[in-house]
Scaffold this motif. Structure first.
Motif, mmCIF file in Angstrom:
data_model
loop_
_atom_site.group_PDB
_atom_site.id
_atom_site.type_symbol
_atom_site.label_atom_id
_atom_site.label_comp_id
_atom_site.label_asym_id
_atom_site.label_seq_id
_atom_site.Cartn_x
_atom_site.Cartn_y
_atom_site.Cartn_z
ATOM 1 N N ALA A 1 37.129 49.267 34.718
ATOM 2 C CA ALA A 1 36.149 48.289 34.566
ATOM 3 C C ALA A 1 36.334 47.688 33.300
ATOM 4 C CB ALA A 1 34.760 48.962 34.498
ATOM 5 N N GLU A 2 36.976 48.586 31.937
ATOM 6 C CA GLU A 2 37.232 47.915 30.897
ATOM 7 C C GLU A 2 38.412 46.976 31.009
ATOM 8 O OE1 GLU A 2 38.091 51.381 28.632
ATOM 9 O OE2 GLU A 2 36.054 51.939 28.475
ATOM 10 N N HIS A 3 39.372 47.220 31.887
ATOM 11 C CA HIS A 3 40.202 46.187 32.165
ATOM 12 C C HIS A 3 40.240 44.981 32.978
ATOM 13 C CE1 HIS A 3 42.571 49.302 29.946
ATOM 14 N NE2 HIS A 3 43.501 48.612 29.715
ATOM 15 N N GLY A 4 38.774 44.844 33.571
ATOM 16 C CA GLY A 4 38.441 43.836 34.341
ATOM 17 C C GLY A 4 38.671 44.214 35.787
ATOM 18 N N TYR A 5 39.007 45.203 36.199
ATOM 19 C CA TYR A 5 39.314 45.389 37.700
ATOM 20 C C TYR A 5 38.025 45.598 38.345
ATOM 21 C CZ TYR A 5 41.751 46.835 41.980
ATOM 22 O OH TYR A 5 42.182 46.768 43.260
ATOM 23 N N PRO A 6 37.866 45.044 39.544
ATOM 24 C CA PRO A 6 36.432 45.068 40.344
ATOM 25 C C PRO A 6 36.136 46.686 40.929
ATOM 26 C CG PRO A 6 38.238 43.973 41.791
ATOM 27 C CD PRO A 6 38.837 44.264 40.341
ATOM 28 N N VAL A 7 35.430 47.237 40.375
ATOM 29 C CA VAL A 7 34.937 48.516 40.865
ATOM 30 C C VAL A 7 33.488 48.554 40.634
ATOM 31 C CG1 VAL A 7 37.192 49.856 40.165
ATOM 32 C CG2 VAL A 7 35.170 49.731 38.400
ATOM 33 N N PRO A 8 32.603 49.345 41.132
ATOM 34 C CA PRO A 8 31.193 49.522 41.232
ATOM 35 C C PRO A 8 30.923 49.974 39.672
ATOM 36 C CG PRO A 8 32.154 50.364 43.234
ATOM 37 C CD PRO A 8 33.121 50.334 42.467
ATOM 38 N N ALA A 9 29.807 49.711 39.273
ATOM 39 C CA ALA A 9 29.504 50.395 37.601
ATOM 40 C C ALA A 9 28.921 51.804 38.298
ATOM 41 C CB ALA A 9 28.178 49.559 37.444
#
Length: 225
Positions: A44-52
């Motif tokens: 998520a920190e690198h902008g990849y689409p994963v759920p929070a």
């Protein structure tokens, strides 16, 4: 946090609705989800689409945002996404994943790998595709991840009659957009699948047929990439 209805189940975990609009993922074998949480936060920190994602009350639990949409597999079944587009999108998501640097490895060639990437683990939402189920994540050469995805699709094509035609139809554009699948990585993917305790006897026995399906499409090469 009140646990509600069962909203999903997989080979190793169950997903329950929570009263605050999120979901609880709980591993049935007591597996520790701490590493998975750390990887998803890194992605998520690198902008990849994963759920929070947030820690659960126990080590085998993860709390995640509840996504609104359908899996890529469901969309393929419904005909709302074409196999050609599904293969292209899957290749795009894998290539994008493999731009994310490893979190732990000091090897400059290593990347974050999913190792169970297939249409059931891609949610199609209004915000775009989101990749779920990072239980098998590891770090290593991107080619291994590509080979694993191709092998999972090929296995579905030879062992799951209900989705065989769709799996074959997605496999072809996937490997075309990824480029050829390296034989060394394909062999490593086969070994991992053969050692997977959640696979059925038939799935393991048909691994060679799945490998042949990939090769018959001209998708393997003897050179490492």
């Amino acid at each position: 946090m009140e646990i509600g209805e069962l909203v999903g189940t997989g080979r190793t975990a169950d997903v329950f609705a929570l009263d605050d609009g999120r979901v609880l993922r709980r591993y049935r074998d007591g597996a520790d989800g701490t590493g998975e949480l750390a990887v998803m936060a890194h992605l998520a920190e690198h902008g990849y689409p994963v759920p929070a994602v947030w820690p659960g009350e126990a080590a085998n639990e993860l709390v995640m945002e509840r996504l609104s949409g359908v899996t890529m597999r469901q969309a393929l079944t419904d005909g709302t996404i074409a196999p050609e587009r599904a293969g292209e999108m899957s290749a795009e998501l894998l290539r994008r994943l493999h731009t994310v640097p490893a979190r732990l490895s000091a090897n400059p060639g290593d990347r974050v790998l999913h190792l169970d990437f297939h249409p059931e683990n891609v949610m199609l939402t209004a915000e775009g595709p989101i990749v779920i189920d990072w239980a098998t994540t590891a770090e290593g050469p991107p080619g291994l991840d590509s080979a694993m995805t191709a092998l999972i699709l090929a296995q579905a094509a030879v062992t799951m009659p209900a989705v065989a035609a769709v799996a074959r139809a997605v496999l072809t554009p996937l490997v075309r957009h990824l480029g050829s699948i390296d034989e060394t990585h394909l062999a490593a993917a086969r070994a991992r699948r053969a050692a997977n305790p959640t696979l059925s006897r038939e799935e393991v026995d048909r691994l060679d047929d799945a490998m042949a399906l990939i090769r018959s499409a001209g998708t393997s090469t003897p050179r490492r990439r």
